[in-house]
Design an enzyme around this catalytic site. Structure first.
Site, PDB file in Angstrom:
ATOM      1  N   GLU A   1     -20.548  14.005 -12.315  1.00 46.97           N
ATOM      2  CA  GLU A   1     -21.355  13.143 -11.444  1.00 46.97           C
ATOM      3  C   GLU A   1     -21.740  13.932 -10.187  1.00 46.97           C
ATOM      4  OE1 GLU A   1     -20.881   8.754  -9.245  1.00 46.97           O
ATOM      5  OE2 GLU A   1     -19.097   9.983  -9.619  1.00 46.97           O
TER       6      GLU A   1
ATOM      7  N   ASP B   1     -19.608  10.066  -1.285  1.00 50.23           N
ATOM      8  CA  ASP B   1     -18.499  10.165  -0.329  1.00 50.23           C
ATOM      9  C   ASP B   1     -17.420  11.121  -0.815  1.00 50.23           C
ATOM     10  OD1 ASP B   1     -16.514   7.296  -1.087  1.00 50.23           O
ATOM     11  OD2 ASP B   1     -18.306   7.919  -2.098  1.00 50.23           O
TER      12      ASP B   1
ATOM     13  N   GLN C   1     -12.959   5.894   3.399  1.00 53.92           N
ATOM     14  CA  GLN C   1     -12.515   4.572   3.849  1.00 53.92           C
ATOM     15  C   GLN C   1     -11.428   4.651   4.928  1.00 53.92           C
ATOM     16  OE1 GLN C   1     -13.198   5.374   0.755  1.00 53.92           O
ATOM     17  NE2 GLN C   1     -14.485   3.746  -0.107  1.00 53.92           N
TER      18      GLN C   1
ATOM     19  N   TYR D   1     -22.850  -2.551  -7.575  1.00 53.15           N
ATOM     20  CA  TYR D   1     -21.809  -2.780  -8.591  1.00 53.15           C
ATOM     21  C   TYR D   1     -21.610  -4.278  -8.821  1.00 53.15           C
ATOM     22  CZ  TYR D   1     -20.813   2.156  -7.877  1.00 53.15           C
ATOM     23  OH  TYR D   1     -20.925   3.514  -7.804  1.00 53.15           O
TER      24      TYR D   1
ATOM     25  N   HIS E   1     -17.062  -0.751 -12.543  1.00 54.90           N
ATOM     26  CA  HIS E   1     -16.394  -0.810 -11.237  1.00 54.90           C
ATOM     27  C   HIS E   1     -15.333  -1.886 -11.161  1.00 54.90           C
ATOM     28  CE1 HIS E   1     -16.419   0.376  -6.939  1.00 54.90           C
ATOM     29  NE2 HIS E   1     -17.056   1.435  -7.394  1.00 54.90           N
TER      30      HIS E   1
ATOM     31  N   HIS F   1     -27.839   9.032 -10.865  1.00 55.97           N
ATOM     32  CA  HIS F   1     -27.708   7.591 -10.664  1.00 55.97           C
ATOM     33  C   HIS F   1     -29.065   6.895 -10.645  1.00 55.97           C
ATOM     34  CE1 HIS F   1     -23.763   8.451  -8.206  1.00 55.97           C
ATOM     35  NE2 HIS F   1     -23.563   8.499  -9.521  1.00 55.97           N
TER      36      HIS F   1
HETATM   37  C1  GCO Z   1     -18.737   6.199  -8.575  1.00 61.52           C
HETATM   38  C2  GCO Z   1     -17.930   5.358  -7.674  1.00 61.52           C
HETATM   39  C3  GCO Z   1     -18.373   5.303  -6.263  1.00 61.52           C
HETATM   40  C4  GCO Z   1     -17.364   4.559  -5.409  1.00 61.52           C
HETATM   41  C5  GCO Z   1     -17.332   5.109  -4.014  1.00 61.52           C
HETATM   42  C6  GCO Z   1     -16.266   4.423  -3.174  1.00 61.52           C
HETATM   43  O1  GCO Z   1     -18.535   6.080  -9.783  1.00 61.52           O
HETATM   44  O2  GCO Z   1     -19.481   7.023  -8.099  1.00 61.52           O
HETATM   45  O3  GCO Z   1     -17.610   4.172  -8.271  1.00 61.52           O
HETATM   46  O4  GCO Z   1     -19.613   4.811  -6.073  1.00 61.52           O
HETATM   47  O5  GCO Z   1     -17.631   3.197  -5.381  1.00 61.52           O
HETATM   48  O6  GCO Z   1     -17.075   6.456  -4.073  1.00 61.52           O
HETATM   49  O7  GCO Z   1     -16.267   4.884  -1.883  1.00 61.52           O
HETATM   50 MG    MG Z   2     -17.143   4.649 -10.311  1.00 55.44          MG
END
Ligand code: GCO
Ligand code: MG
Length: 446
Positions: free
Chosen positions: A381, A358, A84, A199, A254, A168
């Protein structure tokens, strides 16, 4: 170099698997004795340059730091990805950490971390922590290369054969989500996160009043808390009915619900035995976790937004979470993450480091080395990476039957191919997904 020497070096490299490519001086890759941990004249190699590499191979800005040393061929890589604010991290590295670290020895990782951490006086912010993480992870990479061993070995060796991952699964309808769970089961995953749309299932909120009133921006997203809750209960019900207990189901809330709605949702999905419900509350609502904990037996995962020890110390020591979801580079790297993991051991809080798309593949490798070494590992994850990632990041961890395997080479076992990285210049960051409102236009934590 004569032909005989060339062939000999190739022989050695192939024997130890592409050692030269990963910035391992052949000398240290060959012999494991400590003599190699010292540079010329026995002194620890010195840092000569710290560089931030910003690349977007799959249209996500990734920041990787390279630490170069005065020992030929010896360098390290580390993840500093705060997608970001990627350019701000690049500046923090170039304008501050590069001049700060030049001339310092690579060996004293903790001391280097502490001195850099306090060098800005103000500390514990996302930009500076990510920049510091890049250097920290690179120093662990270098130490592993000098010692001729993978970082997990430096951290105490393996406590498990590989890293249990979660994937996911998602879809715009309950049926699509259930089908996607099946796809991950086919790939061998035991743990699968289920999401209905993005989300907060914002696709369920149609014609919000604030848009009809011409308030906010066209692209703003809207959450309908009751529709989101019901949709989440429906996917849990359908997935459990379809797959029974043959799969662990995870979900990311989230931080988009008000506390009482969060408590309500956890109580209503309890019968479907979630593996964990993630980020039920925002960090700003940390005071509500005691109430939430009293109301439900659903395991709670929290922490991807944490930057400061003030955010995790009390909740972990009060056993308010079951899984700590910290984004390793957001707190400054492997050095502080190991401390968080060790703290969790005493309160039965297990690790589930934040591992989204990311986080750079270097960061994913760093996660996995910690995951292999600590006792209180929970789950990891990891996204399904696009092929281009393997071009830019040789030595990527690989996933087989839902288990992550690191590249068994000295250091983190991963590198960045700068030529390939340069082919994918940074992209403009799309923040639309963070612009969430309620029906009346009130901003909602994303
Ligand atoms: C997750 C996260 C991500 C974030 C993202 C923000 O659990 O993987 O919530 O999806 O939203 O990394 O940039
Ligand atoms: Mg998350």
């Amino acid at each position: 170099m004569n032909r005989r020497k060339l062939l000999k070096s190739f022989g050695a490299a192939s024997a130890l698997g592409t050692a030269g490519i990963f910035g391992i001086p052949l000398s240290s890759a060959k012999s494991k004795d400590s003599a190699d941990t010292k540079g010329k004249g026995g002194a620890s190699p010195k840092i000569t340059k710290v560089r931030a590499i910003l690349t977007a191979p799959y249209r996500t800005n990734l920041v990787v730091v390279k630490v170069e040393t005065d020992q030929a061929g010896l360098y390290g890589v580390g993840c500093a990805t705060f997608t970001q604010r990627a350019h701000s991290v690049v500046s923090a590295v170039k304008d501050y950490l590069d001049p700060f670290f030049r001339g310092r020895s690579v060996g004293n990782i903790e001391e280097n971390w502490q001195m850099a951490y306090q060098s800005s006086y103000w500390r514990n912010g996302p930009v500076l922590n990510n920049a510091l993480s890049g250097v920290d992870q690179a120093l662990w990479d270098i130490k592993g290369k000098m010692a001729g061993m993978p970082v997990y070995d430096l951290l105490g060796g393996k406590t498990r054969f590989a890293v249990d991952a979660y994937g996911h699964a998602s879809g715009k309808s309950v049926e699509e989500v259930v089908e996607d769970v099946g796809r991950f089961k086919e790939m061998g995953y035991r743990n699968i996160r289920i999401q209905l749309g993005g989300y907060g299932s914002t696709h369920l909120a149609t014609k919000p009043s604030y848009k009809e009133a011409g308030f906010g921006m066209e692209k703003d997203r809207t959450i309908s808390p009751q529709a989101y809750k019901q949709g989440t209960i429906d996917i849990f019900k359908a997935a459990r009915e379809t797959y029974g207990d043959s799969v662990e189901l995870l979900h990311d809330m989230h931080e988009r619900l008000q506390p009482m709605d969060a408590i309500d949702l956890l109580r209503r999905v309890e019968e479907y035995r979630p593996f964990f419900m993630e980020d039920p509350l925002s960090p700003e609502n940390i005071g509500w976790f005691r109430k939430l904990r009293e109301q439900t037996s659903v395991p709670i995962a929290m922490g991807e937004l944490f930057n400061s020890p003030h955010e995790w110390l009390v909740p972990m020591s009060e056993r308010l979470y079951d899984y700590i979801r910290i984004h390793v580079s957001q707190i400054g790297g492997i050095t502080p993450a190991m401390k968080v993991a060790r703290l969790g051991e005493w309160f039965n809080v297990r690790t589930a480091w934040h591992g989204p798309g990311d986080t750079s593949p270097v960061g994913h490798a760093a996660h996995c080395h910690i995951d292999l070494a600590v006792w209180n590992f929970g789950v990891q994850e990891i996204p399904i990476f696009k092929d281009v990632a393997y071009e830019v990041f040789p030595g990527m961890p690989r996933v087989e039957k839902g288990y992550i395997h690191v590249n068994e080479a000295p250091g983190l076992g991963i590198d960045i191919d700068e030529k390939a990285a340069a082919k994918y210049p940074p992209v403009e960051y799309n923040y639309n997904w963070t612009q969430v409102r309620r029906d009346d236009g009130t901003p909602v934590r994303p």
